[in-house]
Write an enzyme that holds these catalytic residues in place. Structure first.
Site, PDB file in Angstrom:
ATOM      1  CD  GLU A  34      53.124   0.158 -39.183  1.00  0.00           C
ATOM      2  OE1 GLU A  34      53.444  -0.123 -40.363  1.00  0.00           O
ATOM      3  OE2 GLU A  34      52.540  -0.641 -38.428  1.00  0.00           O
ATOM      4  CG  LEU A  38      51.352   5.033 -36.027  1.00  0.00           C
ATOM      5  CD1 LEU A  38      51.462   6.266 -35.133  1.00  0.00           C
ATOM      6  CD2 LEU A  38      52.056   3.842 -35.395  1.00  0.00           C
ATOM      7  N   GLY A  39      47.746   2.247 -36.719  1.00  0.00           N
ATOM      8  CA  GLY A  39      46.354   1.818 -36.678  1.00  0.00           C
ATOM      9  C   GLY A  39      46.122   0.516 -37.396  1.00  0.00           C
ATOM     10  CB  THR A  41      44.343  -4.647 -40.970  1.00  0.00           C
ATOM     11  OG1 THR A  41      45.477  -5.081 -41.720  1.00  0.00           O
ATOM     12  CG2 THR A  41      43.071  -5.161 -41.647  1.00  0.00           C
ATOM     13  CB  CYS A  42      41.712  -2.652 -36.837  1.00  0.00           C
ATOM     14  SG  CYS A  42      40.244  -2.145 -35.913  1.00  0.00           S
ATOM     15  N   GLY A 180      32.882 -16.473 -49.739  1.00  0.00           N
ATOM     16  CA  GLY A 180      33.160 -16.606 -48.316  1.00  0.00           C
ATOM     17  C   GLY A 180      31.987 -16.163 -47.474  1.00  0.00           C
ATOM     18  N   GLY A 182      31.860 -16.035 -44.095  1.00  0.00           N
ATOM     19  CA  GLY A 182      32.234 -15.702 -42.728  1.00  0.00           C
ATOM     20  C   GLY A 182      31.825 -14.283 -42.388  1.00  0.00           C
ATOM     21  CB  ILE A 184      35.192 -10.390 -43.882  1.00  0.00           C
ATOM     22  CG1 ILE A 184      36.121 -10.158 -42.691  1.00  0.00           C
ATOM     23  CG2 ILE A 184      35.502  -9.371 -44.973  1.00  0.00           C
ATOM     24  CD1 ILE A 184      37.590 -10.414 -43.000  1.00  0.00           C
ATOM     25  CG  HIS A 445       9.891  -1.990 -19.922  1.00  0.00           C
ATOM     26  ND1 HIS A 445       9.724  -2.970 -20.880  1.00  0.00           N
ATOM     27  CD2 HIS A 445       8.763  -1.217 -19.961  1.00  0.00           C
ATOM     28  CE1 HIS A 445       8.549  -2.799 -21.456  1.00  0.00           C
ATOM     29  NE2 HIS A 445       7.945  -1.736 -20.916  1.00  0.00           N
TER      30      HIS A 445
END
Length: 465
Positions: A34, A38-39, A41-42, A180, A182, A184, A445
């Site tokens: 990498e 680390l990690g 796009t998310c 867009g 969607g 995002i 409940h």
């Protein structure tokens, strides 16, 4: 420097680090390549920062309506610098945690850009690890994706943005256009509207949020309209230009739209630059996605690809599932392929949306005799208590011979906290549970989840409410 490993993973996002962690847990010698953090796009410009800022918007919305609960808090104001600092603190903490997990599993992390070579080799360069050649029994490609852009929309990070830039803003636009409709785009529209921006969503397709049931989309559209978010579907944008401090969008067949900022949210494209796929003999499709079989194997023996570089739902949890499946497959454990038609979806706009499995229309198109049931949150005690009653739960089931609902085919929700409520619907759809079986589940409940139970119960022909 040369080294040999059982598995080399290229990319440290959800698919990559999940493959490395799961493989190491199975006793494999794993190296992970990498160049960036680390990690992926998310963690850095996707799921985590977006949801943190959506939570900021939720807190603002709660304080703004505090008087309804007998709390005098005055008129709230937004400090985006403070919100960004909180966001970054969470991201940094999670980033550090991923690194420690990999270190604890003894995954060899190689800093640099990876390029696929012959005989399952990966050459690494341009990073702190120097020039390295890795060889492996198996290679897993997990290099992720980058935002798509549109012709005529040059991203400058101020007037024209993608999700990457929007997640770091410190000044809110008074008027914003989201291109867009969607997941995002709707999340960003919801966040900006809550924080005070005037928002217009522009979607080229006839409707927003493809994949969700029509009744969910209609409810969400009404809720957005109540919050003064304008949704325009079936519109095509052809470009934009700077005007003073703002930008003007050209809309085919309509007047130009003037805003302070435009956010391009038209999906993401696979990031394979410099990966050497053509030379290595890895097939890609016309969109640049790596072609794989049901076990995420590429055209090159011993090489797999997972996550956003393959044409599957671009969701972190799908990348996790693919990574686990791949490790099991290369270990010879005969895993089940990922069922992409039954992936859980969660959209964190306000109100939230979640769904899994067939819509009513898709179930009918697939040839099922369908039975449906739908209940609204307006009569749910917990929803009334928290003051969030916009929404519904819809269950789509196969009609049984006796007229009572049979196998549950789909669960679609819009409303308060539905991203946290889909679990039992997901299990029902994926385990192919029947309506009578699920109707026997006891729902605590008062909870939001009672509405799912009530919706299923009514498909038995006998309902409480």
């Amino acid at each position: 420097m040369n080294s040999s490993h059982e598995v080399v993973v290229v990319g440290g996002g959800p698919g990559g680090y999940a493959a490395a962690l799961y493989g190491a847990a199975a006793g494999l010698d794993v190296a992970l390549v990498e160049k960036q953090k680390l990690g992926g796009t998310c963690l850095h410009v996707g799921c985590i920062p977006a949801k943190e800022l959506l939570e900021t918007a939720s807190v603002y919305r709660t304080v703004a309506h505090a008087e309804e609960f007998g709390i005098s808090a005055g008129s709230p104001t937004v400090d985006m610098s403070a919100a960004q600092a909180r966001k970054q603190k969470i991201v940094d903490q999670l980033h550090k945690g991923v690194g420690k997990l990999l270190e604890g599993r003894k995954v060899n992390i190689i800093d640099g850009w990876g390029k696929l070579g012959p005989d399952r080799s990966v050459t690494v360069s341009g990073g702190e690890s120097g020039d390295v050649t890795l060889t492996a029994n198996h290679v897993i490609l997990a290099t992720g994706s980058v935002p798509r852009t549109l012709p005529g929309f040059e991203v400058d990070g101020e007037r024209v943005l993608t999700s990457d830039e929007l997640l770091s803003i410190t000044d809110l636009p008074e008027r914003a256009a989201i291109i867009g409709g969607g997941a995002i785009g709707l999340e960003f529209a919801s966040m900006l509207a809550d924080l005070g921006s005037e928002v217009t969503v522009l979607e080229a397709l006839p409707r927003i949020l493809m994949g969700a049931d029509d009744d969910v989309v209609k409810m969400l559209t009404r809720a957005f309209k109540k919050r003064k978010i304008e949704i325009r579907t079936g519109v095509a944008v052809s470009g934009c230009r700077a005007t003073g401090k703002g930008v003007e969008l050209d809309i085919d067949g309509d007047d130009p739209l003037g805003v302070d900022a435009v956010v391009v949210c038209v999906g993401r494209q696979p990031f394979t630059d410099g990966l050497g796929l053509d030379a290595a003999g890895v097939n890609v499709d016309e969109g640049g996605f790596v072609e794989v079989d049901e076990y995420c194997q590429t055209s090159l023996p011993g090489v797999y690809a997972v996550g956003d570089v393959v044409r599957t739902p671009q969701l972190a949890h799908v990348a996790f599932a693919e990574a686990i499946m791949v490790v099991k497959h290369l270990l010879g454990e005969s895993p089940s392929p990922v069922d992409y038609d039954r992936v859980p979806w969660a959209i964190y706009c306000h109100p939230e949306v979640s769904f899994v499995g067939h819509t009513e229309d898709s179930a009918k198109e697939a040839g099922f005799e369908v039975a449906t049931s739908m209940h609204r949150y307006m009569a749910n005690g917990r929803a009334m208590i928290v003051g969030e009653t916009d929404g519904l739960v819809k269950v789509i089931a196969e009609r049984a011979d006796d007229g009572v609902g049979g196998r549950i085919l789909g669960v679609h929700m819009v409303g308060p906290w539905v991203t946290e409520q889909l679990g039992q619907g997901y299990l029902a759809v994926n385990w192919e549970a029947t309506v009578p079986e699920v109707a026997e589940f006891i729902q605590p409940h008062p909870t939001m989840s009672e509405l799912f139970g009530e919706t299923v119960l009514s498909l038995t022909g006998r309902a409480l409410h």
